[in-house]
Design an enzyme around this catalytic site. Structure first.
Site, PDB file in Angstrom:
ATOM      1  N   LYS A 206       0.794  -1.234  -0.071  1.00  7.90           N
ATOM      2  CA  LYS A 206      -0.018  -0.183  -0.091  1.00  7.90           C
ATOM      3  C   LYS A 206       0.866   1.236   0.005  1.00  7.90           C
ATOM      4  O   LYS A 206       0.686   1.940  -0.859  1.00  7.90           O
ATOM      5  CB  LYS A 206      -1.026  -0.195   1.204  1.00  7.90           C
ATOM      6  CG  LYS A 206      -1.666   1.298   1.287  1.00  7.90           C
ATOM      7  CD  LYS A 206      -2.841   1.009   2.556  1.00  7.90           C
ATOM      8  CE  LYS A 206      -3.368   2.360   2.823  1.00  7.90           C
ATOM      9  NZ  LYS A 206      -4.511   2.417   3.795  1.00  7.90           N
ATOM     10  N   GLU A 212      10.434  -4.596   4.731  1.00  9.15           N
ATOM     11  CA  GLU A 212      10.486  -6.062   4.258  1.00  9.15           C
ATOM     12  C   GLU A 212      10.338  -6.287   2.831  1.00  9.15           C
ATOM     13  O   GLU A 212      10.939  -6.843   2.146  1.00  9.15           O
ATOM     14  CB  GLU A 212       9.608  -6.769   5.107  1.00  9.15           C
ATOM     15  CG  GLU A 212       9.903  -7.019   6.398  1.00  9.15           C
ATOM     16  CD  GLU A 212       9.190  -6.042   7.455  1.00  9.15           C
ATOM     17  OE1 GLU A 212       9.012  -4.836   6.839  1.00  9.15           O
ATOM     18  OE2 GLU A 212       8.941  -6.256   8.721  1.00  9.15           O
ATOM     19  N   GLY A 267      -4.919  -1.889   4.996  1.00  7.39           N
ATOM     20  CA  GLY A 267      -4.143  -2.739   4.432  1.00  7.39           C
ATOM     21  C   GLY A 267      -4.619  -4.019   4.673  1.00  7.39           C
ATOM     22  O   GLY A 267      -4.848  -5.018   3.782  1.00  7.39           O
ATOM     23  N   ARG A 268      -5.284  -4.495   5.782  1.00 12.23           N
ATOM     24  CA  ARG A 268      -5.580  -5.819   6.289  1.00 12.23           C
ATOM     25  C   ARG A 268      -6.971  -5.902   5.736  1.00 12.23           C
ATOM     26  O   ARG A 268      -7.687  -6.941   5.734  1.00 12.23           O
ATOM     27  CB  ARG A 268      -5.860  -6.044   7.747  1.00 12.23           C
ATOM     28  CG  ARG A 268      -6.394  -4.930   8.564  1.00 12.23           C
ATOM     29  CD  ARG A 268      -6.103  -5.187   9.973  1.00 12.23           C
ATOM     30  NE  ARG A 268      -6.602  -3.754  10.795  1.00 12.23           N
ATOM     31  CZ  ARG A 268      -6.001  -2.834  11.014  1.00 12.23           C
ATOM     32  NH1 ARG A 268      -4.792  -2.626  10.282  1.00 12.23           N
ATOM     33  NH2 ARG A 268      -6.495  -1.980  11.550  1.00 12.23           N
ATOM     34  N   GLU A 353      -5.005  -6.821  14.771  1.00 16.30           N
ATOM     35  CA  GLU A 353      -4.415  -5.388  14.144  1.00 16.30           C
ATOM     36  C   GLU A 353      -5.614  -4.388  14.279  1.00 16.30           C
ATOM     37  O   GLU A 353      -5.020  -3.384  14.764  1.00 16.30           O
ATOM     38  CB  GLU A 353      -3.732  -5.387  12.782  1.00 16.30           C
ATOM     39  CG  GLU A 353      -2.809  -4.306  12.668  1.00 16.30           C
ATOM     40  CD  GLU A 353      -2.086  -4.506  11.305  1.00 16.30           C
ATOM     41  OE1 GLU A 353      -0.802  -4.823  11.468  1.00 16.30           O
ATOM     42  OE2 GLU A 353      -2.573  -4.169  10.413  1.00 16.30           O
ATOM     43  N   HIS A 384      -5.443 -33.392  17.886  1.00 15.34           N
ATOM     44  CA  HIS A 384      -4.331 -34.064  18.199  1.00 15.34           C
ATOM     45  C   HIS A 384      -3.061 -33.219  18.740  1.00 15.34           C
ATOM     46  O   HIS A 384      -2.263 -33.790  18.925  1.00 15.34           O
ATOM     47  CB  HIS A 384      -4.046 -35.305  17.152  1.00 15.34           C
ATOM     48  CG  HIS A 384      -5.039 -36.082  16.714  1.00 15.34           C
ATOM     49  ND1 HIS A 384      -5.269 -37.222  17.292  1.00 15.34           N
ATOM     50  CD2 HIS A 384      -6.017 -35.933  15.625  1.00 15.34           C
ATOM     51  CE1 HIS A 384      -6.167 -37.661  16.898  1.00 15.34           C
ATOM     52  NE2 HIS A 384      -6.913 -37.111  15.805  1.00 15.34           N
ATOM     53  N   LYS A 512       9.004  -0.736  14.308  1.00 12.68           N
ATOM     54  CA  LYS A 512       9.610  -0.390  12.957  1.00 12.68           C
ATOM     55  C   LYS A 512      10.778   0.603  13.049  1.00 12.68           C
ATOM     56  O   LYS A 512      11.889   0.541  12.546  1.00 12.68           O
ATOM     57  CB  LYS A 512       8.736   0.198  11.956  1.00 12.68           C
ATOM     58  CG  LYS A 512       7.572  -0.998  11.203  1.00 12.68           C
ATOM     59  CD  LYS A 512       6.756  -0.201  10.267  1.00 12.68           C
ATOM     60  CE  LYS A 512       5.763  -1.163   9.979  1.00 12.68           C
ATOM     61  NZ  LYS A 512       4.625  -0.508   8.914  1.00 12.68           N
TER      62      LYS A 512
HETATM   63  O1  F6P Z   1       3.201  -3.470   9.863  1.00 12.00           O
HETATM   64  C1  F6P Z   1       1.851  -3.430   9.640  1.00 12.00           C
HETATM   65  C2  F6P Z   1       1.398  -3.054   8.233  1.00 12.00           C
HETATM   66  O2  F6P Z   1       1.492  -1.680   8.276  1.00 12.00           O
HETATM   67  C3  F6P Z   1      -0.075  -3.650   8.107  1.00 12.00           C
HETATM   68  O3  F6P Z   1      -0.966  -2.921   8.475  1.00 12.00           O
HETATM   69  C4  F6P Z   1       0.028  -3.636   6.442  1.00 12.00           C
HETATM   70  O4  F6P Z   1      -0.982  -4.671   6.011  1.00 12.00           O
HETATM   71  C5  F6P Z   1       1.486  -4.038   6.538  1.00 12.00           C
HETATM   72  O5  F6P Z   1       2.196  -3.414   7.314  1.00 12.00           O
HETATM   73  C6  F6P Z   1       1.898  -3.922   4.978  1.00 12.00           C
HETATM   74  O6  F6P Z   1       1.759  -2.452   4.567  1.00 12.00           O
HETATM   75  P1  F6P Z   1       2.255  -2.008   3.109  1.00 12.00           P
HETATM   76  O7  F6P Z   1       1.214  -2.750   2.165  1.00 12.00           O
HETATM   77  O8  F6P Z   1       2.012  -0.799   3.030  1.00 12.00           O
HETATM   78  O9  F6P Z   1       3.578  -2.811   2.536  1.00 12.00           O
END
Ligand code: F6P
Length: 549
Positions: A206, A212, A267-268, A353, A384, A512
């Site tokens: 987003k 990452e 995002g979620r 979240e 199990h 972060k």
């Molecule tokens: O670290 C949490 C977050 O901000 C989530 O809310 C989001 O889904 C994810 O990181 C990824 O963010 P982006 O789509 O901006 O890379």
């Protein structure tokens, strides 16, 4: 808003809880033959049986009073209308517009957003049909056979759970992979299985700033250029899904290969947007639209069904009952379907979240429990592993049990055995086993009186463990869309009741910030002394292990 714990309906629930907290579901079923009819609801083929809960008619009535008193319906209407209900980010929350299959106008700041949503859907259709039909090929003319989605959190978990769950609908010869972790192992292991000339990378973010994702995307790009010795070909093999066109352009992605979405999609909650591109490539755009149709059907149900028969509302209220009155700390997700193995991971982000908050909408600290810990596993594996605790442990774990009536893979009697286990577990959790029943069983085995006295306490099951049974015909795109939307709305209703903003995630940011600080320290390779004693020593020890000869 009046404080939650001061509301008349809350106080009534508190008083009522004292009266019913020890009532056993066994007795409630014995007293009332009508529990299933009263305590079940349906949307299309999705049936929710919530009769195996520690509720009486009165409990349910009071819970619905609570929903009315906090104005769940008003908040719901505000969300669908595009009101800026994400108060800390000053935004509307309009993932529902992404699946608004009626195409009726939805306004943000006076602009109907449906045309731009439809434009991106059309772009997705055009692109995915060309890739799947072999018209859009890799730089050397090879068919695209592998999609690698690079994203994390909401830019990974949603498309990942859908692609995994919808495997039977995938195009033959098309593979999809998900890279999320910054641990280089994740990308490395996936790159071992793909060839650059037949792989399409989707950089999904987003913000297009998430560390990452950006590192994984850069590493994938370097791998691609190294193997192909063709920098120009990057444009053919990398596409972006983002709200940040500028950053995607800087990365080297062509404008025509960018799929847009908007800041009013959290995002979620974004898998309904172009973040669903891997789904559409893997299953086809028709299937992706069926998935949207299912979510839209659940939206319609959520908007129109009376609270008492409104599946997301009922699930939310039951969650509140256990979370806030029985002090249950967690909520289990037991999907009796192997394709749904990533559902708990997806729901963890969605729920935790969204509702892992301590500060209410007015900026004050809440004095009640908010979002539960979400966890789970597929059935029958869960039985199990940790079901011993569910049956005889000291902690209550209210849970959802999901299952399709039909299997995509009918192998002999196996699915019937799975179904039998599904029904048996919720019944056993509800009913338990009384002392008399346990004694009779031991006697029938011919155990001596001494053995019976020793073993008996261990053979008794208290029961009275609440479960929701969610049963549907088939796990298909439409059903999955409806189920995921059901959970989104459940989380929303709980957020309304707890008076928190379910749509921000400031808590994630702090970690972060610290990581970026520490990263600089690691690069310096100096002995670290600026943090606390634990962190300093951990870093120094780790650096010694990592770099000493
Ligand atoms: O670290 C949490 C977050 O901000 C989530 O809310 C989001 O889904 C994810 O990181 C990824 O963010 P982006 O789509 O901006 O890379």
């Amino acid at each position: 808003m009046q404080k939650l714990t001061q509301l008349a309906s809350w106080k009534a629930l508190e008083a009522h809880f004292e009266q019913v907290k020890d009532v056993h579901m066994r007795d409630l079923f014995a007293q009332d033959n009508n529990r299933f009819k009263k305590f079940s609801a349906q949307m299309d083929d999705i049936l929710l049986d919530f009769s195996k809960n520690r509720i009486t008619d009165e409990t349910f009535r009071l819970l619905c009073d609570l929903a009315r008193e906090v104005d769940v319906e008003g908040w719901r209407d505000q969300m669908f209308a595009g009101e800026p209900i994400n108060v800390s980010e000053f935004r509307p929350v309009l993932h529902t517009a992404l699946r608004n299959r009626s195409n009726t106008p939805v306004y943000v700041d006076g602009e109907n957003v449906m045309p731009k949503i439809n434009r991106v859907l059309a772009q997705m259709r055009y692109f995915t049909e060309r890739v799947r039909g072999g018209h859009l090929r890799g730089y050397s003319g090879q068919l695209i056979t592998d999609i690698v989605n690079i994203g994390i959190g909401g830019s990974d978990l949603g498309p990942h759970v859908v692609c995994d769950s919808m495997k039977p609908y995938a195009q033959r010869g098309m593979n999809v992979h998900f890279v999320s972790n910054v641990d280089p192992t994740h990308l490395t292991e996936i790159l071992k299985f793909v060839k650059p000339e037949s792989t399409l990378f989707i950089v999904s973010s987003k913000t297009f700033t998430t560390q990452e994702t950006m590192l994984n995307a850069q590493s994938a790009r370097s791998w691609f250029v190294e193997l192909t010795a063709n920098e120009k070909a990057v444009a053919r093999h990398f596409v972006a899904v983002t709200t940040n066109k500028k950053a995607a352009t800087e990365f080297g992605i062509l404008e025509e290969n960018m799929f847009e979405f908007w800041d009013w999609v959290g995002g979620r909650y974004s898998l309904w947007s172009a973040i669903g591109l891997p789904i559409a490539l893997y299953l086809g755009m028709d299937r992706f639209e069926e998935f949207l149709d299912g979510a839209y059907a659940m939206d319609m149900h959520f908007r129109s069904a009376p609270l008492e028969k409104n599946i997301p509302v009922v699930l939310a209220l039951l969650g509140i009952w256990y979370n806030n009155f029985f002090d249950a700390q967690s909520h289990g997700i037991m999907a009796y379907n192997q394709y749904l193995r990533r559902l708990p991971a997806y729901l963890q982000q969605l729920d935790m979240e969204s509702n892992g908050k301590t500060i209410n909408r007015e900026g004050e600290r809440v004095d009640y429990l908010t979002g539960p810990i979400i966890w789970g596993e597929t059935g029958s594996n869960c039985q199990h592993a940790f079901f011993q605790l569910m049956h005889q442990g000291t902690k209550p774990v209210p849970s959802d049990f999901l299952i399709p009536a039909r299997s995509k893979n009918p192998l002999g009697e196996q699915h019937c055995v799975l179904l039998a286990n599904y029904f048996a577990q919720t019944r056993a959790l509800m009913k338990g086993k009384t002392e008399e029943e346990a004694r009779a069983e031991l006697e029938a085995l011919g155990s001596s009186p001494e053995v019976i006295e020793d073993v008996l306490p261990h053979k008794i099951f208290e029961g009275n463990k609440p479960t929701n049974s969610i049963l549907f015909e088939n796990l298909e795109p439409r059903t999955l869309g409806a189920l995921l939307a059901m959970y989104e709305h459940k989380v929303f209703v709980q957020g309304v009741i707890w008076n928190i903003n379910s749509f921000d995630q400031w808590g994630v940011e702090y970690g972060k910030q610290l990581a970026s600080d520490i990263q600089q320290e690691l690069a310096s390779r100096h002995e670290i002394s600026r943090y606390d004693d634990s962190t300093n020593n951990l870093i120094n020890y780790c650096m010694m292990l990592k770099f000493s000869d």
